[in-house]
Design a protein around this motif. Structure first.
Motif, short mmCIF file in Angstrom:
data_model
loop_
_atom_site.label_atom_id
_atom_site.label_comp_id
_atom_site.label_asym_id
_atom_site.label_seq_id
_atom_site.Cartn_x
_atom_site.Cartn_y
_atom_site.Cartn_z
N SER A 11 0.86 -1.19 -0.05
CA SER A 11 -0.05 0.11 -0.02
C SER A 11 1.01 1.32 -0.06
O SER A 11 2.13 1.17 0.36
CB SER A 11 -0.87 0.01 1.20
OG SER A 11 -0.19 0.19 2.37
N CYS A 12 0.18 2.22 -0.34
CA CYS A 12 1.13 3.66 -0.38
C CYS A 12 0.94 3.98 0.84
O CYS A 12 0.51 3.53 1.93
CB CYS A 12 0.25 4.66 -1.12
SG CYS A 12 -1.62 4.96 -0.80
N HIS A 13 1.56 5.22 1.25
CA HIS A 13 1.76 5.87 2.87
C HIS A 13 0.21 6.12 3.35
O HIS A 13 0.23 5.58 4.56
CB HIS A 13 2.53 7.06 2.54
CG HIS A 13 2.90 7.54 3.91
ND1 HIS A 13 2.30 8.47 4.76
CD2 HIS A 13 3.97 7.18 4.91
CE1 HIS A 13 2.73 8.89 5.74
NE2 HIS A 13 3.89 7.98 6.17
N CYS A 14 -0.64 6.67 2.69
CA CYS A 14 -2.00 6.95 3.30
C CYS A 14 -2.82 5.91 3.16
O CYS A 14 -3.86 5.82 3.87
CB CYS A 14 -2.64 8.25 2.58
SG CYS A 14 -3.15 7.82 0.84
N GLY A 15 -2.38 4.84 2.60
CA GLY A 15 -3.44 3.41 2.43
C GLY A 15 -4.65 3.52 1.42
O GLY A 15 -5.23 2.78 1.22
N SER A 16 -4.60 4.76 0.74
CA SER A 16 -5.64 4.86 -0.24
C SER A 16 -5.54 3.77 -1.47
O SER A 16 -6.54 3.34 -2.04
CB SER A 16 -5.62 6.18 -0.86
OG SER A 16 -5.96 7.21 0.17
N THR A 18 -4.18 0.18 -2.16
CA THR A 18 -3.62 -1.10 -1.63
C THR A 18 -3.86 -2.33 -2.97
O THR A 18 -4.43 -2.30 -3.54
CB THR A 18 -4.36 -1.68 -0.48
OG1 THR A 18 -5.86 -1.85 -0.85
CG2 THR A 18 -4.46 -0.56 0.41
N CYS A 77 0.45 7.36 -5.83
CA CYS A 77 -0.88 7.71 -5.26
C CYS A 77 -1.17 9.11 -5.36
O CYS A 77 -0.27 9.75 -5.18
CB CYS A 77 -0.60 7.22 -3.71
SG CYS A 77 -2.22 7.90 -2.84
N VAL A 79 -3.08 10.66 -3.80
CA VAL A 79 -3.21 11.21 -2.42
C VAL A 79 -1.95 11.84 -1.90
O VAL A 79 -1.87 12.89 -1.42
CB VAL A 79 -4.26 10.40 -1.70
CG1 VAL A 79 -4.56 11.12 -0.33
CG2 VAL A 79 -5.60 10.28 -2.59
N CYS A 80 -1.27 10.92 -1.37
CA CYS A 80 0.12 11.08 -0.88
C CYS A 80 1.25 11.19 -1.71
O CYS A 80 2.33 11.63 -1.12
CB CYS A 80 0.28 9.81 0.33
SG CYS A 80 0.58 8.09 -0.53
#
Length: 141
Positions: A11-16, A18, A77, A79-80
Motif C-alpha cells: 500500500s501507499c503511505h496513506c493507504g488509499s 492497496t 498515489c 493522495v500522498c
C-alpha cells in the motif's frame, strides 16, 4: 512439484491504494537505476509480472508519469504522492514494485542493491543492462 509464489500485500503511505503482488523471484531482483528520473526518485524496486499484481482498492487514484520515450509507466498515489510501481521500459512485461510499499519490507533490509545504468538504457544498447555500481547499507552500532 510446482513452486507457489508468496503473495505480498502492499500500500501507499496513506493507504488509499492497496494491492497484492507476487514477485517474479522474491527479493532476488532488487535494484536501483541511475537514469535522471530514478536518481531523483531514489527507490529500490523488485520485479513482478504484469499479471501478478491485483489492486484491492484505489487503482483509480493512481497518477501516471511518463517521460522521454514514454515507454515506462510510473505510478503514484494521487493522495500522498508515494511511488508504488512502474511498468518497465527494459521489460514491458514486468512491473518494478517499490519495495517500501510492501508490508514489512524496507529498502534498508538489503545490505547491497545493484544499481543499473539507466542513462545508457538496455533497450538503446545492444549489450543489454549494465551495472553502474552498488548501493550498500550497514547499520550503525
Amino acid at each position: 512439484m510446482t513452486y507457489k509464489r508468496k503473495t505480498h500485500r502492499a500500500s501507499c503511505h496513506c493507504g488509499s491504494v492497496t494491492f497484492e503482488v507476487r514477485l517474479a523471484d522474491e527479493f532476488n531482483t532488487i535494484r536501483r537505476c541511475k537514469c535522471s528520473y530514478c536518481t531523483m526518485r531514489g527507490a529500490v524496486a523488485v520485479s513482478a509480472r504484469l499479471e501478478d499484481i491485483r489492486f484491492l482498492k484505489g487503482e483509480e487514484l493512481l497518477t501516471l508519469y511518463q517521460f522521454n520515450t514514454k515507454t515506462a509507466r510510473h505510478y503514484f498515489c494521487s493522495v500522498c504522492g508515494v511511488y508504488t510501481h512502474h511498468q518497465r521500459r527494459s521489460n514491458p512485461t514486468q512491473f518494478g514494485v517499490n519495495v517500501s510499499v510492501i508490508d514489512g519490507v524496507s529498502p534498508f533490509d538489503f545490505p547491497e542493491v545493484v544499481v543499473l545504468d539507466g542513462i545508457n538504457h538496455p533497450t538503446d544498447e545492444e549489450s543489454g543492462p549494465r551495472v553502474a555500481g552498488y548501493l550498500r547499507y550497514s547499520r550503525s552500532e
